[in-house]
Design an enzyme around this catalytic site. Structure first.
Site, short mmCIF file in Angstrom:
data_model
loop_
_atom_site.label_atom_id
_atom_site.label_comp_id
_atom_site.label_asym_id
_atom_site.label_seq_id
_atom_site.Cartn_x
_atom_site.Cartn_y
_atom_site.Cartn_z
N ASP A 18 -16.09 -24.87 18.27
CA ASP A 18 -16.67 -23.54 18.07
C ASP A 18 -16.07 -22.53 19.04
O ASP A 18 -15.68 -22.88 20.17
CB ASP A 18 -18.20 -23.62 18.26
CG ASP A 18 -18.90 -22.41 17.69
OD1 ASP A 18 -18.34 -21.75 16.79
OD2 ASP A 18 -20.02 -22.09 18.14
N HIS A 35 -8.74 -18.65 14.50
CA HIS A 35 -8.68 -19.93 13.80
C HIS A 35 -7.27 -20.53 13.90
O HIS A 35 -7.10 -21.73 14.08
CB HIS A 35 -9.08 -19.77 12.33
CG HIS A 35 -10.51 -19.33 12.15
ND1 HIS A 35 -11.56 -19.96 12.78
CD2 HIS A 35 -11.06 -18.31 11.45
CE1 HIS A 35 -12.70 -19.35 12.45
NE2 HIS A 35 -12.42 -18.34 11.65
N LEU A 129 -4.95 -44.04 16.00
CA LEU A 129 -6.14 -43.20 16.19
C LEU A 129 -6.71 -42.87 14.81
O LEU A 129 -5.95 -42.57 13.89
CB LEU A 129 -5.79 -41.89 16.91
CG LEU A 129 -6.90 -40.84 17.01
CD1 LEU A 129 -7.96 -41.27 18.03
CD2 LEU A 129 -6.34 -39.46 17.40
C1 IPE Z 1 -20.27 -25.00 13.49
O1 IPE Z 1 -19.99 -23.74 14.01
C2 IPE Z 1 -19.28 -25.34 12.43
C3 IPE Z 1 -17.92 -25.60 12.88
C4 IPE Z 1 -17.47 -25.58 14.11
C5 IPE Z 1 -16.99 -25.95 11.84
P1 IPE Z 1 -20.74 -22.43 13.47
O2 IPE Z 1 -20.15 -21.29 14.21
O3 IPE Z 1 -20.66 -22.38 11.99
O4 IPE Z 1 -22.24 -22.71 13.89
P2 IPE Z 1 -23.45 -21.69 14.11
O5 IPE Z 1 -23.42 -20.73 12.97
O6 IPE Z 1 -23.18 -20.99 15.42
O7 IPE Z 1 -24.66 -22.54 14.18
C1 IPE Z 2 -15.51 -22.27 14.73
O1 IPE Z 2 -15.32 -21.04 15.30
C2 IPE Z 2 -14.64 -22.48 13.51
C3 IPE Z 2 -15.38 -22.46 12.25
C4 IPE Z 2 -16.67 -22.40 12.13
C5 IPE Z 2 -14.61 -22.52 11.03
P1 IPE Z 2 -16.17 -19.77 14.85
O2 IPE Z 2 -15.42 -19.07 13.79
O3 IPE Z 2 -17.56 -20.15 14.53
O4 IPE Z 2 -16.13 -18.91 16.19
P2 IPE Z 2 -17.31 -18.05 16.80
O5 IPE Z 2 -18.47 -18.97 17.00
O6 IPE Z 2 -17.62 -16.97 15.81
O7 IPE Z 2 -16.74 -17.53 18.07
MG MG Z 3 -19.26 -20.28 15.64
#
Ligand code: IPE
Ligand code: IPE
Ligand code: MG
Length: 246
Positions: A18, A35, A129
Site C-alpha cells: 500500500d 503504481h 520461490l
Molecule cells: C489494499 O489497499 C489493496 C492492495 C494493496 C492491493 P487499499 O488501498 O485498497 O486499502 P484501503 O482502501 O486503504 O483499505
Molecule cells: C496500493 O497503493 C496499490 C493498489 C491498491 C492497487 P494505493 O493505490 O492504495 O496507494 P494509496 O494508499 O492511495 O497511497
Molecule cells: Mg491504499
C-alpha cells in the site's frame, strides 16, 4: 526457544503493498506513476525473498474492492499488469520462481487472464520461490469460495458433511498446500487488513510500516524480518511451556 538464525526466517511472507498513490501525490505526479514505481519494489522484494531463503511470497496487487476506483486508475493498473507479465515472467522463470495468481481471474479481460494462466503454466515446475500474486482477491471471497466448493463436493457425495474440518477447509482455500503465512506486512501506514488473507493469517505475525510501497527496499524488509525474529510465537501456550519444549 529456537536459536538457529535460519529457523527464524519466515517461510511465507504476505504483503499488502500500500502507498503507491500517496507516493505519487506527494510528488505531484499522477497516481499511475506511483503504481509503476511500485513494480520496482515488487522486483526488489522477490529478489530479497529468494536471497533470504523465504519459500513463499504472497503480494496483494489488486483487491476485489479496487474496481471501484476511478476508471482511469483501474485502466492504468490493468495496462501495468499486462506489461509486467510480458516483461517480467521470463526473468522470474529463469530465476526458478513459480508464479501463481490467486483471486477471481474470470473478471479480467481475456488478454490479461490468458497471460496469467500462461505464466502459471510456464513456471509451475519451478521451486526457488513461490510467488503468489493476489488479484481481484478478497479474503471473504476466498472463504465463501472454499465453502461453496466443499458444499458441492458434499452434494456430489464425494465427502460427508461431518468430514469438513479446519484441515479440509484449508485445502479448498487459496494458498492450499503452501507453508502457513508466518509474517504479514502492510506498508503505507494503515493499520488494517483490507480484506486480504483472513483464514490464512490466523497465526501470522503482523508488521506495519509507514514506508510507502515504492520506497520499500531491502532495509525495510530487513527491519520487518528482524522484528519477526524477536517475536515469541506462543500459539496459545505460555512462555514457560515454550522454553521446556524448545
Ligand atoms: C489494499 O489497499 C489493496 C492492495 C494493496 C492491493 P487499499 O488501498 O485498497 O486499502 P484501503 O482502501 O486503504 O483499505
Ligand atoms: C496500493 O497503493 C496499490 C493498489 C491498491 C492497487 P494505493 O493505490 O492504495 O496507494 P494509496 O494508499 O492511495 O497511497
Ligand atoms: Mg491504499
Amino acid at each position: 526457544m529456537e536459536t538457529d538464525a535460519a529457523s527464524r526466517i519466515p517461510r511465507h511472507i504476505a504483503i499488502v503493498m500500500d502507498g503507491n498513490g500517496r507516493w505519487a501525490e506527494r510528488r505531484h505526479l499522477p497516481r499511475a506513476i506511483g503504481h509503476r514505481e511500485g513494480q520496482k519494489a515488487v522486483r526488489a522484494a522477490v529478489e530479497y525473498c529468494r536471497r533470504r531463503g523465504v519459500e513463499a511470497l504472497t503480494l496483494f496487487a489488486f483487491s476485489s474492492e479496487n474496481w471501484k476506483r476511478p476508471e482511469g486508475e483501474v485502466g492504468a493498473l490493468m495496462q501495468l499488469f499486462l506489461k509486467a507479465l510480458d516483461r517480467e515472467v521470463g526473468e522470474l522463470h529463469a530465476n526458478g520462481v513459480r508464479i501463481e495468481f490467486v483471486g477471481d481471474l474470470s473478471a479480467f479481460a481475456l488478454e490479461l487472464s490468458s497471460r496469467m494462466h500462461a505464466a502459471m503454466e510456464r513456471t509451475r515446475e519451478n521451486s526457488a520461490l513461490r510467488l503468489n500474486v493476489a488479484v481481484n482477491y478478497g479474503g471473504r471471497w476466498d472463504i465463501a469460495n472454499a465453502a461453496r466448493s466443499l458444499a458441492q463436493a458434499a452434494v456430489r457425495g464425494e465427502i460427508a458433511a461431518e468430514a469438513i474440518d479446519e484441515s479440509l477447509f484449508a485445502q479448498h482455500a487459496c494458498l492450499a498446500g503452501q507453508p502457513p503465512v508466518d509474517l504479514f506486512i502492510r506498508t503505507g501506514g494503515e493499520l488494517r487488513v483490507s480484506n486480504f488473507l483472513l483464514w490464512q493469517i490466523a497465526y501470522a505475525e503482523l508488521h506495519f510500516t509507514d514506508a510507502l510501497w515504492p520506497d520499500v527496499d531491502a532495509d525495510v524488509l530487513d527491519a520487518a524480518l528482524a522484528e519477526y525474529a524477536r517475536r515469541e510465537r506462543r500459539y496459545g501456550l505460555t512462555s514457560a511451556q515454550l522454553r521446556v519444549t524448545g
